[in-house]
Each structure stands twice: as C-alpha cells, then as structure tokens.
Design an enzyme around this catalytic site. Structure first.
Site, PDB file in Angstrom:
ATOM      1  N   GLU A   1      -9.941   6.328   2.419  1.00 10.00           N
ATOM      2  CA  GLU A   1     -10.300   5.422   3.780  1.00 10.00           C
ATOM      3  C   GLU A   1     -10.243   6.333   4.965  1.00 10.00           C
ATOM      4  O   GLU A   1      -9.550   7.382   5.140  1.00 10.00           O
ATOM      5  CB  GLU A   1      -9.323   4.224   4.072  1.00 10.00           C
ATOM      6  CG  GLU A   1      -9.663   3.518   5.062  1.00 10.00           C
ATOM      7  CD  GLU A   1      -8.362   2.341   5.478  1.00 10.00           C
ATOM      8  OE1 GLU A   1      -8.451   1.802   6.573  1.00 10.00           O
ATOM      9  OE2 GLU A   1      -7.583   2.213   4.735  1.00 10.00           O
TER      10      GLU A   1
ATOM     11  N   GLU B   1       0.863  -1.238   0.142  1.00 10.15           N
ATOM     12  CA  GLU B   1       0.126   0.023   0.035  1.00 10.15           C
ATOM     13  C   GLU B   1       0.802   1.276  -0.128  1.00 10.15           C
ATOM     14  O   GLU B   1       1.903   1.326   0.638  1.00 10.15           O
ATOM     15  CB  GLU B   1      -0.940   0.114   1.076  1.00 10.15           C
ATOM     16  CG  GLU B   1      -1.872  -1.280   1.224  1.00 10.15           C
ATOM     17  CD  GLU B   1      -2.420  -1.643   2.700  1.00 10.15           C
ATOM     18  OE1 GLU B   1      -2.604  -0.454   3.394  1.00 10.15           O
ATOM     19  OE2 GLU B   1      -2.750  -2.655   3.114  1.00 10.15           O
TER      20      GLU B   1
END
Length: 386
Positions: free
Chosen positions: A301, A194
């Site tokens: 997010e 990520e």
C-alpha cells in the site's frame, strides 16, 4: 497487470476493498497514515520505565514494566491477566538461504530487563481522532493505492506470510508499506489487525509496525503501542523501531516472517514476528473479530497525494513491477491461513487487486517451492503512470 479474468474475480471482493480504502481515507486526516514518529529525547518518559536505551539511529527506547504497559489503560482490560505465551504452538516460517536475519539498532546499546517491554518514545497526540473525524472531505482526501491479494468466503483463525523487506523511496507526506490484514465486519463494524513493515517520508527507515481498529477506523485503534489495546510480552522487539537488513535490487533478499493466530482457548490473537512471539490483541477489544476473521489481505500500500495533479513517485516495495521476478520485484511467500481446526492451509483461491496497475501491479506466482506466493510493486510516476 490486471486482465479481464481478474476484473471478473474482483466483484466478489469489491466490498472488502472499498471498506479498506475508505477507512484509510479517514486515517489520513486523523493520524496522517504517514506515521511521522518524531524522535525527540525531550518527549516524556513512559510510565513504568525502569531503564532507557538510546539507539544510534536516534530512537529512544523505554524499558517499561510489563504490567504497566499502555494496554492496561483500555477500559476492557482493567482486570486483564497477561497471557505470557499461547496455549498452542505457532509454527516457524522457513526462509531461504538464512534470509530471515532480523535486527534493531537499539539492541547494540543494551537490552531491556526481564519483565519489561521496549516502547519507543513517539508523539502520540496525532491520534486524537474523535475531534476531527467528521471534517473529512472525501472529494479532496489524498488517495491510497494497493497491490494485494484477498481471501474471502470462509472463517479464518489466523494468517501468515514471509514478507520481502525493502526501503522504498517515499515522497513528502506519504508512506509505503507491506503487510497482512486480518479482517471481519463491514463499514463501522469493520475490525482489523495489521502487521508488517512501513517507510514514511522524512525518515527513510524501514520500521516494524502493527495497527488495529474495532470500529472501521473511526475512534478505536492505533499504530503500535500508541494507545491501549495490544499486549506485548517480548522484551527484544520494539514496535515502530527500524529493522535491518533490507533487500537490495539484484542482490541479497531479506524477509520477515509474520504469523497472526487466534488462541481458541483464550480468544486472544497472537502475533509472531521472525519466529519470536511478540504479544497479542485481546479478543475482548474486538466485536466482529471476537470469533473469527472473514477476510485476509496480503500486499502493498502507498499514499498518493497527487501534488500538482501528478501521480506520486513513491515506490511500492522495491519500486519494480511484478514481472521482473525474484531479486528485483517485491514478494510475499508462503501465504497460508488457519482453519477452524487449527490446520494451516495454503489459500486455494485468491483475488488479486491493483488499484492502478499501470503504476503498481501484482502477479500470483506459480513457483510452488515457496508455497502460495506473489510478486508486486512499481515506481509510481512515469510515462505509463502520469
């Protein structure tokens, strides 16, 4: 906003989304997923430091001998030979109107010598996962909310995007981020790489970060260089340090270009940030990602602690919904993936997903001037998001 057609499309990707959400519930109790990097000059100097630079924003950067960086404490990397550059060329991501300006404050006060890498001093003790991972109570775990798109159904050897950079408002003990996930495997076999930007409460700074795991976020992986794994080769970018400039509502927009690509000759997964090679995740630290990725996510997010039963006021991205468009909503441009021949392709079929569309939504854009793109975001608590 989500619609009936989107709901139908979601079924194919439900498993991947569930795994990601579940895995982040584990993290919130272990490393907080709040990324509270405590800036403290009293923290121990990193092993192998040859120079220290103090930034105007309070960061303390140690310039560490590249051969003594944390990566080589990983049991699978004891005899690892550093790959200084990939065997293939990682193309540049074009940005509009020179909006790919990128800087970190610590560079104003000096630079790291050759054959060193910058490592920010942080408190790493929160990453002791094994001792407490089994105490997680999923009935009371704080939630994570997403607005993202997913590509599934193939074998992928990398991903890219130009990610719009903001400095969102965050509530206490929460974070807001935008990133790319490169994924493979399921449940305890889930592997993930990520990269993106993050803002955590109490800091109010937008920071560059990476994360990885090879066992579904149970006992492996961490942010940045806080554990052995990622091998950095760049001396000018400090993971976990603030980045600038950031976008302003209705005004100038700024982006960071991120590319993750597998070097098929070595098996290493290279990371390029703003057209600079940063380093790589060695293929040997992964299991299901050792060969290829089977899913890619792009998006935002946030964490939502639901204090007193009320939805958080943490912003995602700019804090504005997708239908406000350029200059107001957040965006990802030029989404693409690398196929097994190394060809860069725009995804033909993406699955949009919003955990709670009345709070944070997503809209795939039809403006092909910027390749495959989408807008996303929201402000959290409101009359429509109680």
């Amino acid at each position: 906003m989500a619609n009936g057609n989107q709901s139908t499309k979601l079924k194919a990707g439900d498993c991947i989304f569930f795994l990601i959400i579940l895995s982040h519930f584990l993290i919130i109790f272990v490393d907080g997923r709040r990324v509270e990097f405590l800036k403290n000059r009293e923290l121990l100097m990193h092993e192998g430091t040859v120079k220290t630079i103090e930034s105007e924003d309070g960061d303390v950067i140690d310039c560490v001998d590249i051969y003594k960086q944390p990566a080589f404490n990983h049991p699978l990397l004891k005899n690892h030979t550093i790959q200084m550059e990939p065997s293939m060329h990682l193309r540049e991501i074009e940005a509009e109107n020179n909006s790919n300006i990128f800087s970190q404050n610590w560079l104003k006060n000096g630079e790291c010598p050759d054959e060193t890498i910058p490592i920010i001093r942080t408190q790493a003790s929160v990453f002791q996962r094994k001792q407490i991972k089994n105490s997680v109570d999923f009935n009371t775990a704080p939630g994570h909310e997403y607005a993202q798109v997913t590509l599934v159904g193939g074998n992928y050897y990398g991903a890219q995007a130009a990610i719009n950079v903001w400095n969102p408002i965050t509530s206490k003990d929460e974070f807001s981020l935008a990133q790319i996930w490169v994924l493979s495997g399921q449940e305890k076999e889930l592997n993930s790489m990520e990269a993106g930007w993050i803002v955590s409460s109490g800091e109010n700074q937008t920071k560059l970060f990476i994360f990885w795991t090879s066992d579904g976020y149970q006992s492996t992986g961490c942010y940045n260089l806080l554990c052995p794994g990622f091998v950095q080769v760049n001396k000018n970018i400090a993971l976990g340090s603030a980045i600038a400039p950031v976008s302003s509502y209705g005004e100038k927009q700024y982006e960071i270009g991120i590319i993750i690509r597998k070097d098929r000759q070595t098996g290493n997964w290279w990371l390029q940030v703003q057209n600079q090679l940063l380093g790589y995740w060695p293929g040997s630290i992964f299991t299901s990602l050792a060969e290829s990725s089977t899913a890619i996510n792009w998006g935002g997010e946030i964490t939502n602690n639901m204090v007193e039963g009320q939805h958080t006021q943490t912003f995602m991205g700019s804090g504005h919904f997708s239908d406000e468009g350029f200059g107001k909503a957040s965006y990802f441009w030029n989404l693409a993936y690398f196929d097994d021949s190394g060809t860069l392709k725009g995804p033909e079929s993406l699955t949009p997903f919003a955990t709670n569309p009345s709070c944070y939504d997503i809209l795939i854009a039809d403006n092909m001037d910027h390749g495959v793109s989408f807008y996303y975001g929201g402000s959290g608590f409101s009359s429509q998001c109680p």
